[in-house]
Write a protein that holds these residues in place. Structure first.
Motif, PDB file in Angstrom:
ATOM      1  N   LEU A 200       0.834  -1.205   0.000  1.00 53.24           N
ATOM      2  CA  LEU A 200       0.000   0.000   0.000  1.00 53.24           C
ATOM      3  C   LEU A 200       0.864   1.249   0.000  1.00 53.24           C
ATOM      4  O   LEU A 200       1.916   1.299   0.618  1.00 53.24           O
ATOM      5  N   ASP A 201       0.392   2.262  -0.708  1.00 53.47           N
ATOM      6  CA  ASP A 201       1.050   3.561  -0.707  1.00 53.47           C
ATOM      7  C   ASP A 201      -0.036   4.630  -0.622  1.00 53.47           C
ATOM      8  O   ASP A 201      -1.187   4.403  -1.021  1.00 53.47           O
ATOM      9  N   ILE A 202       0.302   5.770  -0.071  1.00 50.60           N
ATOM     10  CA  ILE A 202      -0.632   6.887   0.014  1.00 50.60           C
ATOM     11  C   ILE A 202      -0.188   7.961  -0.974  1.00 50.60           C
ATOM     12  O   ILE A 202       0.920   8.488  -0.873  1.00 50.60           O
ATOM     13  N   ARG A 203      -1.039   8.258  -1.932  1.00 51.89           N
ATOM     14  CA  ARG A 203      -0.740   9.267  -2.949  1.00 51.89           C
ATOM     15  C   ARG A 203      -1.886  10.251  -3.015  1.00 51.89           C
ATOM     16  O   ARG A 203      -3.027   9.872  -3.281  1.00 51.89           O
ATOM     17  N   ASP A 204      -1.561  11.500  -2.764  1.00 55.34           N
ATOM     18  CA  ASP A 204      -2.584  12.562  -2.764  1.00 55.34           C
ATOM     19  C   ASP A 204      -3.739  12.231  -1.827  1.00 55.34           C
ATOM     20  O   ASP A 204      -4.917  12.463  -2.138  1.00 55.34           O
ATOM     21  N   GLY A 205      -3.396  11.637  -0.705  1.00 51.99           N
ATOM     22  CA  GLY A 205      -4.415  11.328   0.289  1.00 51.99           C
ATOM     23  C   GLY A 205      -5.217  10.066   0.026  1.00 51.99           C
ATOM     24  O   GLY A 205      -6.123   9.743   0.796  1.00 51.99           O
ATOM     25  N   ASN A 206      -4.874   9.356  -1.050  1.00 59.34           N
ATOM     26  CA  ASN A 206      -5.610   8.139  -1.398  1.00 59.34           C
ATOM     27  C   ASN A 206      -4.716   6.911  -1.272  1.00 59.34           C
ATOM     28  O   ASN A 206      -3.518   6.965  -1.592  1.00 59.34           O
ATOM     29  N   ALA A 207      -5.302   5.812  -0.817  1.00 61.43           N
ATOM     30  CA  ALA A 207      -4.560   4.561  -0.721  1.00 61.43           C
ATOM     31  C   ALA A 207      -4.445   3.922  -2.101  1.00 61.43           C
ATOM     32  O   ALA A 207      -5.434   3.815  -2.834  1.00 61.43           O
ATOM     33  N   VAL A 208      -3.227   3.517  -2.464  1.00 54.04           N
ATOM     34  CA  VAL A 208      -2.976   2.902  -3.764  1.00 54.04           C
ATOM     35  C   VAL A 208      -2.398   1.506  -3.534  1.00 54.04           C
ATOM     36  O   VAL A 208      -1.450   1.335  -2.759  1.00 54.04           O
ATOM     37  N   LEU A 209      -2.976   0.519  -4.204  1.00 55.01           N
ATOM     38  CA  LEU A 209      -2.488  -0.858  -4.087  1.00 55.01           C
ATOM     39  C   LEU A 209      -1.288  -1.051  -5.005  1.00 55.01           C
ATOM     40  O   LEU A 209      -1.357  -0.768  -6.201  1.00 55.01           O
ATOM     41  N   LEU A 210      -0.185  -1.531  -4.447  1.00 55.74           N
ATOM     42  CA  LEU A 210       1.033  -1.791  -5.212  1.00 55.74           C
ATOM     43  C   LEU A 210       1.131  -3.286  -5.476  1.00 55.74           C
ATOM     44  O   LEU A 210       1.216  -4.079  -4.535  1.00 55.74           O
ATOM     45  N   THR A 211       1.111  -3.668  -6.733  1.00 54.78           N
ATOM     46  CA  THR A 211       1.081  -5.095  -7.066  1.00 54.78           C
ATOM     47  C   THR A 211       2.303  -5.570  -7.838  1.00 54.78           C
ATOM     48  O   THR A 211       2.497  -6.775  -7.996  1.00 54.78           O
ATOM     49  N   GLY A 212       3.124  -4.661  -8.316  1.00 53.12           N
ATOM     50  CA  GLY A 212       4.254  -5.047  -9.153  1.00 53.12           C
ATOM     51  C   GLY A 212       5.562  -5.084  -8.388  1.00 53.12           C
ATOM     52  O   GLY A 212       5.596  -5.062  -7.157  1.00 53.12           O
ATOM     53  N   PRO A 213       6.672  -5.138  -9.119  1.00 55.28           N
ATOM     54  CA  PRO A 213       7.997  -5.151  -8.489  1.00 55.28           C
ATOM     55  C   PRO A 213       8.211  -3.907  -7.634  1.00 55.28           C
ATOM     56  O   PRO A 213       7.700  -2.832  -7.938  1.00 55.28           O
ATOM     57  N   THR A 214       8.969  -4.072  -6.564  1.00 59.22           N
ATOM     58  CA  THR A 214       9.217  -2.962  -5.662  1.00 59.22           C
ATOM     59  C   THR A 214      10.671  -2.951  -5.198  1.00 59.22           C
ATOM     60  O   THR A 214      11.336  -3.996  -5.174  1.00 59.22           O
ATOM     61  N   GLU A 215      11.143  -1.767  -4.839  1.00 56.46           N
ATOM     62  CA  GLU A 215      12.462  -1.618  -4.219  1.00 56.46           C
ATOM     63  C   GLU A 215      12.331  -1.376  -2.726  1.00 56.46           C
ATOM     64  O   GLU A 215      13.334  -1.180  -2.039  1.00 56.46           O
ATOM     65  N   TYR A 216      11.105  -1.422  -2.225  1.00 60.06           N
ATOM     66  CA  TYR A 216      10.838  -1.137  -0.816  1.00 60.06           C
ATOM     67  C   TYR A 216      11.568  -2.148   0.071  1.00 60.06           C
ATOM     68  O   TYR A 216      11.313  -3.339   0.012  1.00 60.06           O
ATOM     69  N   HIS A 217      12.519  -1.689   0.870  1.00 58.75           N
ATOM     70  CA  HIS A 217      13.311  -2.521   1.776  1.00 58.75           C
ATOM     71  C   HIS A 217      14.198  -3.523   1.037  1.00 58.75           C
ATOM     72  O   HIS A 217      14.611  -4.538   1.628  1.00 58.75           O
ATOM     73  N   LEU A 218      14.530  -3.255  -0.215  1.00 60.90           N
ATOM     74  CA  LEU A 218      15.370  -4.181  -0.976  1.00 60.90           C
ATOM     75  C   LEU A 218      16.776  -4.264  -0.380  1.00 60.90           C
ATOM     76  O   LEU A 218      17.286  -5.360  -0.101  1.00 60.90           O
TER      77      LEU A 218
END
Length: 248
Positions: A200-218
């Motif tokens: 999950l990410d918050i963009r412009d006050g809205n929750a966005v579902l992240l389903t693809g590749p990520t670098e988060y905590h890589l």
């Protein structure tokens, strides 16, 4: 990334050929951390393949097998990191340190071998009993019930327990238990609210579902894998037989 390939990634997920482009990008962007963990993997692989053990010492044979499992799980996690499957890599990292705990515990206390066997029988008994209860009206025949009953009979006496905590304590690896194992249980392996963070990410006050590749905590995850591999190498050097082969 080419728009057609990006669309293919959305359609096919991580089975898309576009994942190879993701891999190239991530390995370039995080070059140093990938090189470091791959170097640690190379040392651990060399040691675990070169380690010798007397076959009539079962607890040491079991320990070496678990070292193989730990190194293999780390390598699988690295492959997932290359493709941006970081949370899934963290789940395998937790599995790797669990194998490491048990591998070292077997060395430090040979009685662990029997404890692990009894605990395995207890868990298989629970599964067999559960299968009889839940599948009795779904096609279990007399032969199936007989086979499951034989599994149940192997776990006679009081239930036995031997946890990852027990293994880490005997192994003298409680710092890894309290950090890597316990931490990754909450953020990756188990279905917790914390495990949703990377999706999950918050963009412009809205929750966005992240389903693809990520670098988060890589980079963080690659660092944990490096620690697991380096500890494995240290323990292998300390406790196994090596012929003269330049291993130091």
């Amino acid at each position: 990334m080419d728009h057609a390939l990006f669309g293919d990634l959305n359609e096919k997920g991580f089975l898309s050929p576009a994942v190879e482009l993701v891999k190239a990008k991530l390995k370039s962007t995080h070059k140093k951390n990938f090189e470091d963990v791959e170097a640690a993997s190379g040392v651990a692989q060399y040691l675990v393949m070169g380690a010798g053990v007397y076959q009539d010492v079962p607890h040491m044979v079991a320990s070496l097998i678990l070292f193989h499992k730990a190194v293999r799980s780390c390598q699988a996690a690295i492959l997932l990191c290359e493709r941006g499957l970081v949370v899934d890599a963290q789940t395998l990292t937790r599995s790797a340190v669990e194998s490491l705990f048990h591998a070292v515990a077997l060395i430090n206390d040979p009685a662990v071998f029997v404890q692990m066997g009894k605990y395995g029988d207890t868990e298989e008994k629970k599964q067999a009993q559960g299968m009889i209860r839940s599948l009795s009206e779904l096609g279990l025949n007399d032969q199936n019930v007989g086979d499951l009953s034989e599994v149940i009979s192997r776990a006679e006496g009081p239930a036995s327990k031997f946890s990852a905590y027990d293994a880490a304590r005997i192994a003298g690896l409680m710092p890894l238990y309290e950090t890597i194992y316990r931490g990754l249980s909450a953020v990756a392996s188990h279905a917790t609210l914390r495990s949703m963070d990377s999706s999950l990410d918050i963009r412009d006050g809205n929750a966005v579902l992240l389903t693809g590749p990520t670098e988060y905590h890589l980079d963080f995850t690659l660092g944990l894998l490096k620690v697991c591999l380096e500890v494995s190498s240290t323990k292998l050097r300390e406790h196994f037989i090596f012929e003269e082969s330049g291993i130091e």
